[in-house]
Design an enzyme around this catalytic site. Structure first.
Site, short mmCIF file in Angstrom:
data_model
loop_
_atom_site.label_atom_id
_atom_site.label_comp_id
_atom_site.label_asym_id
_atom_site.label_seq_id
_atom_site.Cartn_x
_atom_site.Cartn_y
_atom_site.Cartn_z
N HIS A 83 -0.93 4.54 5.42
CA HIS A 83 0.23 3.67 5.25
C HIS A 83 1.54 4.36 5.65
CE1 HIS A 83 0.70 5.20 0.96
NE2 HIS A 83 1.97 5.01 1.24
N ASP A 219 -7.07 6.34 2.71
CA ASP A 219 -5.68 6.20 3.17
C ASP A 219 -5.18 7.46 3.88
OD1 ASP A 219 -3.07 5.42 3.52
OD2 ASP A 219 -2.75 4.78 1.45
N SER A 645 3.61 10.08 -1.05
CA SER A 645 2.49 9.61 -0.25
C SER A 645 2.20 10.61 0.85
CB SER A 645 2.81 8.25 0.36
OG SER A 645 2.51 7.26 -0.57
N1 ARG Z 1 1.54 1.64 -3.72
C1 ARG Z 1 1.58 2.62 -2.68
C2 ARG Z 1 3.02 3.06 -2.43
O1 ARG Z 1 3.84 2.78 -3.25
C3 ARG Z 1 0.93 2.14 -1.43
C4 ARG Z 1 1.68 1.10 -0.67
C5 ARG Z 1 1.03 0.68 0.63
N2 ARG Z 1 -0.12 -0.16 0.42
C6 ARG Z 1 -0.06 -1.52 0.21
N3 ARG Z 1 -1.18 -2.15 -0.02
N4 ARG Z 1 1.04 -2.21 0.21
O2 ARG Z 1 3.56 3.27 -1.39
N1 GLU Z 2 2.47 4.88 -2.27
C1 GLU Z 2 3.62 5.68 -2.62
C2 GLU Z 2 4.35 6.25 -1.40
O1 GLU Z 2 4.33 5.65 -0.35
C3 GLU Z 2 3.20 6.75 -3.54
C4 GLU Z 2 2.80 6.12 -4.78
C5 GLU Z 2 3.77 6.32 -5.89
O2 GLU Z 2 4.82 5.65 -5.94
O3 GLU Z 2 3.44 7.18 -6.70
O4 GLU Z 2 5.03 7.24 -1.48
#
Ligand code: ARG
Ligand code: GLU
Length: 714
Positions: A83, A219, A645
């Site tokens: 991502h 991921d 991330s």
């Molecule tokens: N929750 C993770 C973050 O905050 C992954 C976000 C990307 N994935 C998604 N399904 N939207 O970035």
């Molecule tokens: N998915 C988050 C990012 O893109 C990390 C997840 C979190 O917020 O801990 O950095």
């Protein structure tokens, strides 16, 4: 017996207390190093950060300003999340070469793909420059003058502090203005795409599984850094060569188990761990629910259209995912803060704090801080709510209002800066319109507009609500706007923006859609923003003094770590399951079996590539499987946030065992209140990454570059 119980309690409190916090890598010696060793770490603080020898820090760049990556070969190969690489993977994708859907693998270096704006930044040196930054500022009495002096000092120091010509100086504040730290950095701008799995692996589970454990997402994506012949940063060139890093991570496939030590290094974006109880209460009861309701309404509309119409699904996939990401996080955060009684715990902390202030005889300096917070937060409440509602309705979730706001700014620019600036901005705007309308569907936005204008009229604090919205009939306003406004179509808006500034502005002001956003924005900028900024400046000043007092009155063992601010940090903990609810226990590991359990053929979120199913059926896991199973993801007590991330997850010896990509839903409150009982970060197991690269993609060329540490054969 009683003594034993006490001792056990003590040990329990100690192990609980030793986790959480995002620490500055150059300052680990002492308390952190001791804690890390107690948790099982075998290396030293010097191995993590040193300026005299290569250290782990040399292998952890900031990726594209928002994510983290790690170097895993002596030829500049780096690993980050799928991502995080998504935009770059997408930009190389066409109907014939759909890398998002099918994945991409460079089997030779010549096949690696350059990325126009992608960059990675390494930390060369970290140094405390607090005295220099505050020089001449501390004695100024006006808050505004003080901030101006600090800003000027930072600008000057960034220019004059020593660095090499190809490096940059960046000075950042820690502990809300109580400490300033210099980062000398090196930024590489020739970063090429090397590998990415299909989205059905890299984004498996998509939004349904986002923020959720148990998780089965691979991921990850791979890139390579290129440098000039002197191994220094250089713009993209075919003459560039693979970057030779000062350090790269060995990868351990020895296996991991519950309670093992782990640490995560990276660039966490923002946390607010030292907010007073009154502020947390406001987030829980007022601000988060308002934002969630608005996004809830917008998402429901989008989802309904996306389910019925494939073209709309493609147009809205990325926007929908980004709206949903924070929406889901805020819900989890609110729930977690309530359940853990964060407000009560903060209140207890504050009662304690007040006591310490008295004991230290510091009432004149610090005695009024909590009362100031109470007063300022109660004063800011309606302004803060208005700000969030305006932002979410107009700027974030209704597309033509967002576009309209840019036109509103265009008018402001004409009023303040004149014709030339107006023309520059207009050309800029017109250039971006193609992208906007490519993914715009007026039918979707019309429904969103209607819902959100309704919410705006009822939740925007009454005293600020522009009179046209009092008792507004949302449905008739919506049909008026969507039948009459030129903003709903690419062709019409191009006409609207043609001509001299006078004509454009006259026509804009006759446009129904423009009138709506102008009324909203005028009201906000006149009645809300200035006062919000004024109170907020007071709150920041109180927060800074509060932070200073907390630091001053704490014992060394109190573990006061600075809030995240997108700078380089280390966090550590243990691999551990958790108990989200009564009667439910989550294990810390997931396996490929779980991918197959979730598999829904042809589904947008849960499809699985045939090749992966075949590998599962034949159990062809190479050296990466364990007892006939293929590990996929795991969780630990590392304290992480957005920006982490792609961060490397390391074992006790500093070997790479995984890469961070998310947190568990019940623990997303950790941005405000971290609890080692339920806050968990989610990582993809490095063995799954290697299995996909090796067995799924057959990219042995990449495996050969890496340094893999395996158990000795018995
Ligand atoms: N929750 C993770 C973050 O905050 C992954 C976000 C990307 N994935 C998604 N399904 N939207 O970035
Ligand atoms: N998915 C988050 C990012 O893109 C990390 C997840 C979190 O917020 O801990 O950095």
């Amino acid at each position: 017996m009683k003594f034993l119980r006490l001792l056990l309690l003590f040990v329990f409190v100690q192990t609980q207390a030793q986790q959480g916090g995002m620490w500055i890598p150059s300052l680990l010696k002492g308390m952190n190093e001791t804690e890390m060793k107690n948790l099982g770490m075998k290396i030293s603080a010097d191995d993590i950060y040193s300026i005299n020898k290569s250290s782990l820090k040399d292998a952890v760049p900031h990726f594209d300003g928002g994510c983290t990556a790690e170097v895993i070969s002596d030829k500049g190969l780096i690993l980050t999340n799928h991502h995080c690489g998504y935009d770059n993977i997408q930009s190389h994708s066409t109907i014939e070469h759909d890398y998002l859907t099918n994945g991409f693998w460079a089997y030779k270096m010549e096949d690696e793909l350059p990325n126009k704006d992608l960059f990675v930044t390494f930390i060369i040196r970290i140094e405390d420059v607090t005295d220099k930054v505050l020089f001449g500022a501390t004695n100024l009495t006006s808050e505004a003058d003080k901030q101006k002096k600090i800003k000027d000092n930072i600008a000057e120091l960034s220019k004059t502090l020593p660095k090499e010509s190809w490096q940059e100086n960046s000075i950042r504040t820690f502990y809300d203005g109580n400490q300033y730290i210099l980062f000398v950095t090196e930024t590489f701008r020739d970063v090429r795409l090397v590998g990415a799995p299909p989205s059905s692996i890299g984004k498996f589970g998509s939004d349904t599984d986002n923020w959720v454990w148990p998780r089965h997402t691979g991921d990850f994506s791979l890139f390579r850094i290129y440098a000039d012949k002197n191994n220094r940063p250089a713009a993209y060139s075919t003459e560039n060569v693979p970057y030779k890093p000062k350090y790269f991570f060995p990868i351990s496939i020895k296996g991991i188990k519950e309670n093992d030590f782990t640490m995560v290094m990276g660039y966490p974006g923002r946390t607010q761990e030292y907010l007073p109880a009154v502020a947390v209460e406001q987030i829980v009861t007022t601000l988060n629910p308002a934002k969630v309701d608005i996004r809830d309404a917008a998402l429901k509309v989008q989802n309904e259209f996306m389910r019925k119409d494939n073209a709309i699904k493609i147009q809205y996939a990325s926007k929908n995912a980004s709206i949903a990401n924070s929406w889901k996080k805020w819900m989890g955060e609110t729930k977690g803060l309530k359940k853990s009684n964060a407000v009560g715990i903060k209140k207890e902390f504050e009662a304690n704090f007040q006591q310490k202030v008295i004991s230290a005889g510091k009432q004149t300096e610090y005695g009024n801080l909590l009362a100031d917070f109470e007063k300022n937060y109660s004063e800011i409440k309606d302004y803060a709510l208005a700000r969030d509602v305006f932002t979410e309705v107009a700027l974030r979730n209704t597309e033509i209002l967002n576009l309209g706001y840019k036109l509103y700014q265009l008018e402001q620019i004409y009023n303040t800066k004149g014709e030339q600036s107006f023309n520059d901005r207009r050309n800029n705007l017109i250039n971006g319109l193609g992208d906007f309308y490519k993914d715009f569907n007026a039918k979707v936005d019309e429904k969103v507009f209607e819902k959100l204008i309704g919410i705006y009229a009822t939740t925007y604090p009454k005293q600020f609500l522009p009179s046209t919205f009092v008792n507004v009939n949302a449905s008739s306003l919506t049909s008026e706007v969507f039948t009459q406004s030129q903003l709903v179509s690419y062709d019409k808006i191009k006409v609207l923006l043609t001509g001299d500034s006078k004509t454009v502005l006259e026509n804009l002001n006759k446009d129904k859609g423009f009138q709506v956003i102008k009324t909203m924005a005028d009201g906000y900028l006149k009645n809300v923003a200035p006062k919000y900024d004024e109170i907020n400046l007071r709150i920041s000043a109180t927060q800074r003094t509060y932070m200073k007092a907390i630091l001053e009155l704490s014992k060394k063992s109190d573990r006061i770590f600075p809030d995240a601010n997108s700078t380089f940090r280390v966090t550590y903990g243990k691999i551990k399951g958790y108990k989200p609810n009564d009667g439910v226990i989550y294990e810390p590991f997931t396996y490929l079996d779980g991918v197959i359990e979730k598999y829904i053929p042809g589904d947008y979120e849960f499809d699985v590539p045939q090749k992966l199913i075949d590998l599962y059926n034949t159990k062809d896991y190479g050296n990466y499987g364990v007892n006939g199973k293929m590990p996929v993801a795991f969780i630990a007590t590392n304290h992480t946030t957005g920006g982490n991330s792609g961060s490397p997850a390391l074992d006790a010896n500093g070997n790479l065992i995984g890469l961070n990509f998310d947190r568990v839903w019940e623990g997303t409150m950790s941005d405000i209140y971290y609890s080692p009982e339920i806050c968990r970060n989610i990582m993809v197991d490095i063995r799954y990454v290697l299995f996909i690269v090796d067995k799924f993609a057959g990219a042995e060329n990449l495996i050969k570059e890496m340094k893999i540490v395996a158990s000795k054969k018995k």
